[in-house]
Design an enzyme around this catalytic site. Sequence first.
Site, mmCIF file in Angstrom:
data_model
loop_
_atom_site.group_PDB
_atom_site.id
_atom_site.type_symbol
_atom_site.label_atom_id
_atom_site.label_comp_id
_atom_site.label_asym_id
_atom_site.label_seq_id
_atom_site.Cartn_x
_atom_site.Cartn_y
_atom_site.Cartn_z
ATOM 1 N N GLY A 45 -2.874 -17.393 3.776
ATOM 2 C CA GLY A 45 -2.495 -16.186 3.014
ATOM 3 C C GLY A 45 -1.876 -15.117 3.899
ATOM 4 O O GLY A 45 -0.929 -14.447 3.503
ATOM 5 N N GLY A 185 5.769 8.354 7.630
ATOM 6 C CA GLY A 185 6.732 7.261 7.436
ATOM 7 C C GLY A 185 7.130 7.163 5.966
ATOM 8 O O GLY A 185 6.289 6.960 5.098
ATOM 9 N N HIS A 446 19.381 -8.847 -26.117
ATOM 10 C CA HIS A 446 19.392 -7.428 -26.478
ATOM 11 C C HIS A 446 18.119 -7.097 -27.246
ATOM 12 O O HIS A 446 17.705 -7.882 -28.106
ATOM 13 C CB HIS A 446 20.612 -7.128 -27.357
ATOM 14 C CG HIS A 446 20.672 -5.704 -27.814
ATOM 15 N ND1 HIS A 446 21.010 -4.679 -26.958
ATOM 16 C CD2 HIS A 446 20.397 -5.134 -29.015
ATOM 17 C CE1 HIS A 446 20.989 -3.538 -27.637
ATOM 18 N NE2 HIS A 446 20.600 -3.775 -28.884
HETATM 19 P P1 FAD Z 1 1.778 -13.068 8.308
HETATM 20 O O1 FAD Z 1 1.621 -12.971 6.852
HETATM 21 O O2 FAD Z 1 1.616 -11.833 9.129
HETATM 22 O O3 FAD Z 1 0.720 -14.158 8.795
HETATM 23 C C1 FAD Z 1 0.517 -14.427 10.136
HETATM 24 C C2 FAD Z 1 -0.827 -15.108 10.300
HETATM 25 O O4 FAD Z 1 -0.909 -15.578 11.634
HETATM 26 C C3 FAD Z 1 -2.016 -14.190 10.090
HETATM 27 O O5 FAD Z 1 -2.948 -14.792 9.213
HETATM 28 C C4 FAD Z 1 -2.609 -14.033 11.499
HETATM 29 O O6 FAD Z 1 -4.022 -13.879 11.488
HETATM 30 C C5 FAD Z 1 -2.217 -15.346 12.142
HETATM 31 N N1 FAD Z 1 -2.124 -15.294 13.607
HETATM 32 C C6 FAD Z 1 -1.499 -14.371 14.387
HETATM 33 N N2 FAD Z 1 -1.596 -14.716 15.686
HETATM 34 C C7 FAD Z 1 -2.294 -15.881 15.726
HETATM 35 C C8 FAD Z 1 -2.728 -16.748 16.774
HETATM 36 N N3 FAD Z 1 -2.450 -16.491 18.062
HETATM 37 N N4 FAD Z 1 -3.431 -17.847 16.457
HETATM 38 C C9 FAD Z 1 -3.728 -18.131 15.161
HETATM 39 N N5 FAD Z 1 -3.344 -17.355 14.134
HETATM 40 C C10 FAD Z 1 -2.631 -16.252 14.410
HETATM 41 N N6 FAD Z 1 6.704 -8.501 1.757
HETATM 42 C C11 FAD Z 1 7.283 -8.814 0.591
HETATM 43 O O7 FAD Z 1 8.152 -9.687 0.561
HETATM 44 N N7 FAD Z 1 6.933 -8.182 -0.572
HETATM 45 C C12 FAD Z 1 5.992 -7.221 -0.600
HETATM 46 O O8 FAD Z 1 5.685 -6.667 -1.662
HETATM 47 C C13 FAD Z 1 5.369 -6.861 0.617
HETATM 48 N N8 FAD Z 1 4.423 -5.900 0.638
HETATM 49 C C14 FAD Z 1 3.804 -5.601 1.813
HETATM 50 C C15 FAD Z 1 2.851 -4.600 1.818
HETATM 51 C C16 FAD Z 1 2.197 -4.256 2.987
HETATM 52 C C17 FAD Z 1 1.162 -3.170 2.976
HETATM 53 C C18 FAD Z 1 2.516 -4.963 4.183
HETATM 54 C C19 FAD Z 1 1.792 -4.635 5.457
HETATM 55 C C20 FAD Z 1 3.469 -5.947 4.201
HETATM 56 C C21 FAD Z 1 4.132 -6.278 3.013
HETATM 57 N N9 FAD Z 1 5.127 -7.250 2.972
HETATM 58 C C22 FAD Z 1 5.748 -7.545 1.798
HETATM 59 C C23 FAD Z 1 5.519 -7.993 4.170
HETATM 60 C C24 FAD Z 1 4.830 -9.381 4.199
HETATM 61 O O9 FAD Z 1 3.437 -9.199 4.159
HETATM 62 C C25 FAD Z 1 5.250 -10.121 5.445
HETATM 63 O O10 FAD Z 1 6.647 -10.185 5.520
HETATM 64 C C26 FAD Z 1 4.688 -11.540 5.437
HETATM 65 O O11 FAD Z 1 3.292 -11.541 5.336
HETATM 66 C C27 FAD Z 1 5.124 -12.274 6.691
HETATM 67 O O12 FAD Z 1 4.624 -13.561 6.657
HETATM 68 P P2 FAD Z 1 4.390 -14.392 8.004
HETATM 69 O O13 FAD Z 1 3.978 -15.755 7.560
HETATM 70 O O14 FAD Z 1 5.522 -14.238 8.906
HETATM 71 O O15 FAD Z 1 3.167 -13.683 8.740
HETATM 72 P P1 NAD Z 2 9.581 0.723 7.350
HETATM 73 O O1 NAD Z 2 10.421 0.304 8.475
HETATM 74 O O2 NAD Z 2 9.921 0.309 5.980
HETATM 75 O O3 NAD Z 2 9.486 2.308 7.319
HETATM 76 C C1 NAD Z 2 9.016 3.047 8.413
HETATM 77 C C2 NAD Z 2 9.499 4.472 8.221
HETATM 78 O O4 NAD Z 2 8.843 5.290 9.162
HETATM 79 C C3 NAD Z 2 11.003 4.636 8.429
HETATM 80 O O5 NAD Z 2 11.527 5.368 7.371
HETATM 81 C C4 NAD Z 2 11.077 5.371 9.764
HETATM 82 O O6 NAD Z 2 12.212 6.211 9.854
HETATM 83 C C5 NAD Z 2 9.806 6.165 9.724
HETATM 84 N N1 NAD Z 2 9.271 6.555 11.025
HETATM 85 C C6 NAD Z 2 9.264 5.843 12.176
HETATM 86 N N2 NAD Z 2 8.638 6.536 13.154
HETATM 87 C C7 NAD Z 2 8.232 7.707 12.606
HETATM 88 C C8 NAD Z 2 7.548 8.838 13.101
HETATM 89 N N3 NAD Z 2 7.115 8.886 14.355
HETATM 90 N N4 NAD Z 2 7.328 9.863 12.256
HETATM 91 C C9 NAD Z 2 7.763 9.831 10.964
HETATM 92 N N5 NAD Z 2 8.425 8.766 10.447
HETATM 93 C C10 NAD Z 2 8.644 7.729 11.253
HETATM 94 O O7 NAD Z 2 8.089 0.266 7.755
HETATM 95 P P2 NAD Z 2 6.747 0.238 6.920
HETATM 96 O O8 NAD Z 2 6.826 1.094 5.719
HETATM 97 O O9 NAD Z 2 5.665 0.450 7.926
HETATM 98 O O10 NAD Z 2 6.699 -1.268 6.453
HETATM 99 C C11 NAD Z 2 6.796 -2.313 7.427
HETATM 100 C C12 NAD Z 2 7.535 -3.496 6.879
HETATM 101 O O11 NAD Z 2 6.692 -4.226 5.997
HETATM 102 C C13 NAD Z 2 8.753 -3.150 6.044
HETATM 103 O O12 NAD Z 2 9.886 -2.914 6.840
HETATM 104 C C14 NAD Z 2 8.912 -4.377 5.202
HETATM 105 O O13 NAD Z 2 9.594 -5.347 5.939
HETATM 106 C C15 NAD Z 2 7.479 -4.807 4.977
HETATM 107 N N6 NAD Z 2 7.010 -4.331 3.653
HETATM 108 C C16 NAD Z 2 7.670 -4.775 2.537
HETATM 109 C C17 NAD Z 2 7.271 -4.338 1.285
HETATM 110 C C18 NAD Z 2 7.996 -4.845 0.086
HETATM 111 O O14 NAD Z 2 8.710 -5.832 0.201
HETATM 112 N N7 NAD Z 2 7.857 -4.211 -1.067
HETATM 113 C C19 NAD Z 2 6.228 -3.439 1.158
HETATM 114 C C20 NAD Z 2 5.587 -3.005 2.307
HETATM 115 C C21 NAD Z 2 5.992 -3.467 3.554
#
Ligand code: FAD
Ligand code: NAD
Length: 462
Positions: A45, A185, A446
Amino acid sequence: MVMGELVDEVDVAVVGGGPGGYSAAFRCAELGLETVVIDADGRLGGACLFEGCIPSKALLHVAAVVSEAERAREWGVDFGEPRISLDQLRKWKQERVVGKLARGLASVAKGKGVTVIGGRAVFEDSTTLRIEGESLQKVRFKHAIVATGSAPAPLPGIELRSDRVMDSTAALELPEIPERLLVIGGGYIGLELGTVYATLGSRVTLVEMTEGLLPGVDRDLVQPLQRRVEKLFAAVHLGTKVTALREAGGHVEATLEGQGAETFDRVLVAVGRRARSRGLGLEATGARLTERGAFVQIDERCRTHDPHLYAVGDVTGEPMLAHRAMRQGKVAAAALAGQPAAFDNVAVPAVVFTDPEIAWCGLSEAQAKSQGMETKVAKFQWAASGRAATIGRADGLTKLVADAASGRVVGVGIVGPGAGELIAEATLAVETAALVEDLAATIHAHPTLSESLMEAAESLLA
Ligand code: FAD
Ligand code: NAD
């Protein structure tokens, strides 16, 4: 795999069980390869399921219901003030949403014969991983897929360790609804989680370093969201930095550049994410990292510089989105199995799940122009949409960017409720090189918001 031995030997070892890792592992297993996933948390996950996409979207759904109930007063329906039971909300999010999906993934893995090993994996060389879990274990592999994802970036230059200063993971736990919340941010997370907390009752102050919210996103799309956020939040400070954070008397005092000090009950730091590529032992392999961002360098087949190693997802760079990681996972699996496969997608859709939602794919108007393309641009205001009127939301916009020479749809941006769903059709149009005529001549039901795409296309043909 030979069980009970000190060293497991497999075809594929996937490091990280997030969307990139599990998609790769499932595909490898389907292709007949013996596959293990090693995840530090011992479950599938990743950030997406446990601390990202899923819990944030569950909370945003709750926020949308609260906002909709408020809007309903205008239509003569009053549900009264919402009463929020945090315990019940946390339980629903954790057990009914995240827990259910986690159990689903575990059972898919079992069904496909993918073994999940709990522990931190470190490369000893190009074919061996050491796993630091409950017991020390080694896995020898023909190929490995690095899918270790990303972690929240800290606020540069400011060191304050306090429960009151949260990253997105802590904020999603909903420890409380603070009276005053500072969000640092104005990107995806700041806006999404700021919306959740503001709707649940916090006075949210958002500070964004650059001159606009969501830097890099088309201003036509950001404007309606900005107007809404300025109403919903207590304050939005653009072009502002937080220069100091100090805990004092059960609160946090923040110094905002040019604005002086202000007191908050909690702070959410959402200034980006960084690759989890360090401490993985990659230096013992041939894989290389980028100088900026320490992302694992890959080619279009997700191959690193080491012939045994592939990499997918956030650890390989922007855009850090779950659906990109999943597509890369499938490409890496096919590529290492010797099939023709490449991450050659033209469009990676992006959705910000705020109210209104913002979604885009392909080229923005500015990007198309900077590539020297002569464009035709249509902007369809939702004020003219029947469906938008019936849901009381005329504040949307659908923007179509076409290549003037060929008539191809090269990019679409949408702002409005449901934009995240509507962008699917647009992504298909861009990916399949559809013409403006194709969108215009396709019958759209529609009254639906999807008609806005057809209307935008028709306006370019007029
Ligand atoms: P991850 O999901 O980060 O998974 C990496 C896994 O590797 C983790 O389980 C970690 O524990 C494990 N791991 C790390 N190092 C090691 C190691 N050395 N050995 C074993 N295991 C390890 N993206 C979207 O597309 N839509 C969204 O709505 C969205 N919302 C988000 C909201 C938030 C608050 C955040 C933080 C992110 C969001 N994202 C969203 C971004 C999305 O979560 C990531 O792009 C996605 O999870 C990346 O997938 P990944 O498989 O690269 O890595
Ligand atoms: P982000 O890159 O989207 O936004 C970070 C923001 O913080 C930017 O606007 C930047 O200018 C600002 N910033 C940077 N340093 C700062 C400072 N010192 N003071 C004030 N502002 C500052 O990053 P995020 O919101 O942390 O999200 C991380 C990543 O996770 C996203 O880029 C995205 O790839 C992923 N994510 C995706 C979704 C989605 O798909 N709906 C939702 C959440 C996160």
